[in-house]
Design an enzyme around this catalytic site. Structure first.
Site: not given
Ligand SMILES: Cc1ncc(COP(=O)(O)O)c(C=O)c1O
Length: 393
Positions: A90, A112, A378
Site C-alpha cells: 500500500k 478509507e 502483498s
C-alpha cells in the site's frame, strides 16, 4: 493490438468510467487533467523513486521459495511486498498520491481503509509530509485490526469508526466519499486500491506498477528471461494484483491468476467473491461487477480478511475476467488460513491474511516442473496473528 490497459475515456472494455455526484465532478476532472502530467514528469519520478528506494526499501526481493517450489512442482518465486516499510504494498501508492496532492496544493488528506494497511500507509506519508490525515474505517475492522488503528493514531491521524452497513470497507469508502463531497476544494482523497472513478484505477495501477517493473528485471537476472509463466496475486480492490501484472498484461504468454475471497464458500452467501458472483453495477464511482440483490442493492460481503471484504472489484480486473485473460479463483477462509500456516512452516514467512488467499490458489493449480511462477506476498501477517490463532483454536 488488443490492450488491457485503460482507454482514453477511462474504461477497460465496458468497465470503469467516472460516475460521481455533481459536486465532485470538478475534483475528478482536475485530477484527470493533472495526474498523467505529474506522474510522467522527471521531477516527480525522481522524488518518487528516491522515496521508494530510501524510505520504503525498494526494490523488494524476489525470493525463490525452494521448499514451496518442491511441494507444488514448479519454480516458485515470492515477490516480497511484505518487506516494505509499513508492511505491505500500500505504501507504494500513498507515496505517489501524497506527492501528487502536494503538487495540487491540497492541505487535507482523507482515506478509507479495510485491513488498516492503507490507513497506516496514508498516516505514514502524512506524517512524513506534515499533512492533516483523516482515516475512515468500518467499526468491525477497527476491532479486528486494532493494532493498525493504534499505529495510525500514533502517526497523528484521526481514525473515524464507521457504523453503517456491516461496518467494513464498503461503508468506510462511502463515508470518505461523503467527506470529500463536503470539502471538495481543499481535500485530497487517497484511494487505496484500483477502485473508484477514473482516473483512480489507472493512477493506482501505475503507482503500483513498480512491482512488475522490478519482477522483469529480477527475473532476467535470476532466470535469463524477463517474464514468468504464471503471475498470482490476491484481489480485494485489485491494487497489488494490478501492480504485479501491469508490465505483463498484454503479453499473453503469461498466465494471470487472481485469488478473490471465497469467505465461507461462494454458495453460502457469506463471501466476497465479486468476480464470480457479481453483476454489472456501479460502486464508488466505477462501472464494474458488484455483489447485489435482484433489486440492484449492494449485498454485504463477507471475508475473514478485512482487506478483501469488498463487494466490488477494480474495473481492470473485471475486464480481465470478462475477456478470459485472467483465471479467477475463489479461496475460502479455511483454505487461506491453511496456506498461511504452510508458508510459515515451509519458508519461515508469516503472510498477511489477504496474501494467504494468493497462496491458497497454489493448491488449485497444475504446474509443469519448469514453469516459473511469481506470487506476490502483498503484506506481512503481524496484524493477523490473533485471527490465525483464533481460527485454529
Ligand atoms: C496486505 C494486503 N494485501 C492485499 C490487500 C487488498 O487490496 P488490493 O486488492 O488493492 O491489493 C490489502 C488491503 O487492505 C492488504 O492489506
Amino acid at each position: 493490438m488488443k490492450s488491457f490497459l485503460v482507454d482514453q475515456d477511462g474504461y477497460y472494455g465496458e468497465f470503469g468510467g467516472a460516475y460521481v455526484p455533481e459536486i465532485l465532478h470538478k475534483c475528478v476532472e482536475e485530477l484527470k487533467n493533472t495526474y498523467l502530467e505529474v506522474l510522467e514528469s522527471e521531477e516527480f519520478k525522481k522524488e518518487f523513486d528516491q522515496l521508494l528506494r530510501d524510505y520504503v526499501g525498494r526494490p523488494s526481493p524476489l525470493y525463490l521459495a525452494r521448499r514451496l517450489s518442491e511441494k507444488y512442482g514448479c519454480k516458485l518465486y515470492l515477490k516480497r511486498e511484505d518487506l516494505n516499510h509499513t508492511g505491505a504494498h500500500k505504501i507504494n501508492n500513498t507515496i505517489g498520491q501524497i506527492l501528487l496532492a502536494r503538487r495540487m496544493g491540497k492541505k487535507r488528506i482523507i482515506a478509507e481503509t479495510g485491513a488498516g494497511q492503507h490507513g497506516v500507509a496514508t498516516a505514514t506519508v502524512c506524517a512524513l509530509m506534515n499533512m492533516e490525515c483523516i482515516v475512515y474505517m468500518g467499526k468491525t475492522d477497527v476491532e479486528r485490526q486494532h493494532i493498525n488503528v493504534e499505529k495510525m493514531k500514533m502517526l497523528g491521524a484521526t481514525v473515524i469508526p464507521v457504523t453503517s452497513g456491516n461496518m467494513t470497507l464498503k461503508d468506510a469508502t462511502n463515508e470518505a466519499i461523503r467527506d470529500w463531497c463536503c470539502h471538495p476544494s481543499d481535500t485530497y482523497y487517497i484511494i487505496g486500491s484500483t477502485v473508484g472513478p477514473h482516473p483512480y484505477p489507472d493512477m493506482v495501477a501505475r503507482l503500483q506498477s513498480v512491482i512488475s517493473k522490478e519482477i522483469k528485471k529480477q527475473l532476467l537476472e535470476k532466470e535469463g528471461r524477463d517474464h514468468p509463466d504464471y503471475l498470482i496475486a490476491c484481489v480485494g480492490g485489485g491494487s497489488n494484483a494490478a501492480g504485479t501484472i501491469y508490465h505483463f498484461i498484454n503479453d499473453e504468454r503469461i498466465n494471470i491468476v487472481l485469488a478473490e475471497a471465497g469467505g465461507k464458500g461462494i454458495e453460502t452467501g457469506m463471501t466476497a467473491a465479486t468476480i464470480q458472483l457479481g453483476k454489472m453495477g456501479i460502486i464508488h464511482g466505477a462501472r464494474t461487477y458488484v455483489i447485489q440483490n435482484e433489486d440492484g442493492q449492494i449485498e454485504e460481503p463477507y471475508s475473514i480478511s478485512a482487506g478483501l471484504d469488498y463487494p466490488g472489484i477494480g474495473p481492470i480486473h473485471a475486464n480481465l475476467a470478462a475477456q478470459k485473460r485472467a483465471t479467477v479463483l475463489a479461496i475460502n477462509d479455511d483454505e487461506a488460513i491453511e496456506a498461511a500456516y504452510e508458508l510459515t512452516k515451509l519458508e519461515g514467512i508469516i503472510p498477511a491474511l489477504e496474501s494467504a488467499h494468493a497462496l491458497g490458489a497454489l493448491k488449485k493449480m497444475k504446474f509443469k516442473a519448469n514453469d516459473i511462477v511469481v506470487l506476490t506476498v502483498s503484506g506481512r501477517g503481524d496484524k493477523d496473528v490473533e485471527t490465525y490463532l483464533a481460527f485454529n483454536d
